[in-house]
Scaffold this active site. Structure first.
Site, PDB file in Angstrom:
ATOM      1  N   HIS A 169       4.063   1.320   2.126  1.00  0.00           N
ATOM      2  CA  HIS A 169       5.242   0.630   1.572  1.00  0.00           C
ATOM      3  C   HIS A 169       5.861   1.457   0.448  1.00  0.00           C
ATOM      4  O   HIS A 169       7.087   1.532   0.313  1.00  0.00           O
ATOM      5  CB  HIS A 169       4.843  -0.738   0.999  1.00  0.00           C
ATOM      6  CG  HIS A 169       4.281  -1.693   2.005  1.00  0.00           C
ATOM      7  ND1 HIS A 169       2.991  -2.157   1.951  1.00  0.00           N
ATOM      8  CD2 HIS A 169       4.840  -2.270   3.090  1.00  0.00           C
ATOM      9  CE1 HIS A 169       2.778  -2.985   2.964  1.00  0.00           C
ATOM     10  NE2 HIS A 169       3.879  -3.074   3.665  1.00  0.00           N
ATOM     11  N   SER A 205      -2.475  -0.025   6.423  1.00  0.00           N
ATOM     12  CA  SER A 205      -2.043  -1.369   6.804  1.00  0.00           C
ATOM     13  C   SER A 205      -2.616  -2.339   5.791  1.00  0.00           C
ATOM     14  O   SER A 205      -3.727  -2.139   5.287  1.00  0.00           O
ATOM     15  CB  SER A 205      -2.591  -1.711   8.197  1.00  0.00           C
ATOM     16  OG  SER A 205      -2.539  -3.100   8.409  1.00  0.00           O
ATOM     17  N   GLN A 263       8.334  -2.768  16.641  1.00  0.00           N
ATOM     18  CA  GLN A 263       9.164  -3.565  15.724  1.00  0.00           C
ATOM     19  C   GLN A 263      10.458  -2.812  15.393  1.00  0.00           C
ATOM     20  O   GLN A 263      11.543  -3.401  15.343  1.00  0.00           O
ATOM     21  CB  GLN A 263       8.367  -3.846  14.456  1.00  0.00           C
ATOM     22  CG  GLN A 263       9.177  -4.398  13.300  1.00  0.00           C
ATOM     23  CD  GLN A 263       8.297  -4.864  12.169  1.00  0.00           C
ATOM     24  OE1 GLN A 263       7.730  -5.928  12.240  1.00  0.00           O
ATOM     25  NE2 GLN A 263       8.173  -4.094  11.096  1.00  0.00           N
ATOM     26  N   HIS A 265       0.861  -1.189   0.000  1.00  0.00           N
ATOM     27  CA  HIS A 265       0.000   0.000   0.000  1.00  0.00           C
ATOM     28  C   HIS A 265       0.888   1.227   0.000  1.00  0.00           C
ATOM     29  O   HIS A 265       2.131   1.102  -0.036  1.00  0.00           O
ATOM     30  CB  HIS A 265      -0.959  -0.020   1.192  1.00  0.00           C
ATOM     31  CG  HIS A 265      -0.273  -0.241   2.511  1.00  0.00           C
ATOM     32  ND1 HIS A 265       0.578   0.673   3.071  1.00  0.00           N
ATOM     33  CD2 HIS A 265      -0.286  -1.302   3.360  1.00  0.00           C
ATOM     34  CE1 HIS A 265       1.035   0.227   4.213  1.00  0.00           C
ATOM     35  NE2 HIS A 265       0.542  -0.990   4.419  1.00  0.00           N
TER      36      HIS A 265
HETATM   37  O1  PAF Z   1       6.506  -5.193   9.060  1.00  0.00           O
HETATM   38  C1  PAF Z   1       6.421  -6.228   8.378  1.00  0.00           C
HETATM   39  O2  PAF Z   1       5.800  -6.272   7.317  1.00  0.00           O
HETATM   40  C2  PAF Z   1       7.094  -7.494   8.894  1.00  0.00           C
HETATM   41  O3  PAF Z   1       7.051  -7.578  10.283  1.00  0.00           O
HETATM   42  C3  PAF Z   1       8.528  -7.663   8.382  1.00  0.00           C
HETATM   43  C4  PAF Z   1       9.439  -6.549   8.876  1.00  0.00           C
HETATM   44  C5  PAF Z   1       8.540  -7.675   6.864  1.00  0.00           C
HETATM   45  C6  PAF Z   1       9.104  -8.997   8.878  1.00  0.00           C
HETATM   46  O4  PAF Z   1       8.344 -10.071   8.444  1.00  0.00           O
END
Ligand code: PAF
Length: 298
Positions: free
Chosen positions: A37, A187, A155, A34
């Protein structure tokens, strides 16, 4: 031009070998691309000679099999978007390529970084799964810079810690959360919201905005900030899994916001679990819900 798609680590290394001189930028994803990204890919494109995108729905970071099964898989559309964003190489390995028979190693980032917020709800195995796959992807691609979105703030903190602790030579670049016009954080899971649920989901950014407004009035007590969030969510008929204020670096709970804090929440809207956050910085009247881009390199 369509990016080349490679499925194995050895092919990836061979193809990348002659292209490293002007820098390799890497955007790890689970696909279903999306705008969020794409903004990471654009940043990577502007800062590196070669851009690599990975698409891998990592089974080890999912708790519920149903969530893994329901995760959207849209490789052809993703590759078309990657082409528009100027990606050079798509790494889309199989589960067997990433976790071959006999795979027995886990990268585990200890303490509150993995155990608070999402770790408390999803179990620490979630961040073990994330840290392990990100370590494997970074070792496979060996990028100069890797790009992550601030929506998954925990993360980012976990990945930064891992990269520093293991001495992986990469810049971790964090980009602001990409949002829809009403503020909802983009998302891949949002595609599973019905139109009614999508409307209700707008209460999430509204609730964070309420916390920012309360903070701007001088309130530093985390319970009062959480109450401002919960009032908006409850008014929309939503019951959050958590609303927590933690130290932005250590992720330790904070009762008073005396230094930069992350106010994070998780809430279910219909079949979808949404997470979002804002950073609260005493002395800064910044009500735009984002984390400033930051880099770390060990
Ligand atoms: O954020 C994500 O899409 C995932 O957690 C990642 C960093 C690609 C790891 O699988």
């Amino acid at each position: 031009m369509s990016p080349r798609i490679v499925r194995t680590v050895s092919e990836l290394r061979t193809v990348l070998a002659p292209s490293r001189a002007d820098g390799v930028g890497f955007v790890p994803t689970m696909g279903a691309l999306h705008e969020g990204h794409l903004s990471l890919l654009r940043a990577a494109r502007s800062e590196n000679g070669t851009v690599v995108l990975s698409i891998f729905v990592n089974p080890t970071q999912f708790g519920e099999a149903a969530d893994l099964d329901a995760y959207p898989r849209t490789e052809a559309a993703d590759v078309a978007l990657a082409a528009e964003a100027g990606v050079d190489l798509v790494f889309a390995p199989s589960v067997d390529e990433m976790y071959p028979t006999g795979f027995a190693t886990t990268v585990s980032v200890g303490g509150p970084l993995s155990e608070t917020l999402e770790g408390a709800v999803r179990g620490r195995s979630h961040f073990d799964g994330v840290a392990t796959v990100v370590a494997k992807l970074l070792l496979a691609v060996q990028p100069d810079r890797a790009y992550f979105g601030a929506k998954d703030a925990q993360q980012v903190v976990v990945v930064r810690r891992m990269v520093a602790d293991l001495g992986i030579p990469v810049d971790i670049v964090t980009r602001p959360t990409s949002r829809e016009a009403d503020g909802l954080a983009r998302s891949s899971r949002n595609t599973r919201l019905s139109p009614d649920q999508r409307e209700i989901a707008a209460a999430v950014p509204r609730s964070l905005r309420a916390a920012q407004d309360t903070f701007a009035l001088g309130v530093r007590d985390s319970h009062r900030l959480a109450a401002a969030v919960c009032a908006e969510l409850h008014a929309a008929g939503l019951d959050p899994e958590y609303v927590e204020t933690v130290d932005a670096e250590s992720l330790e709970p904070m009762s008073e916001v005396a230094h930069p804090a992350l106010l994070a929440l998780a809430v279910r809207v219909g079949p979808v679990r949404l997470i979002d956050n804002v950073v609260l910085v005493p002395g800064a009247d910044d009500r735009i819900p984002l984390i400033s881009p930051e880099r770390t390199r060990p």
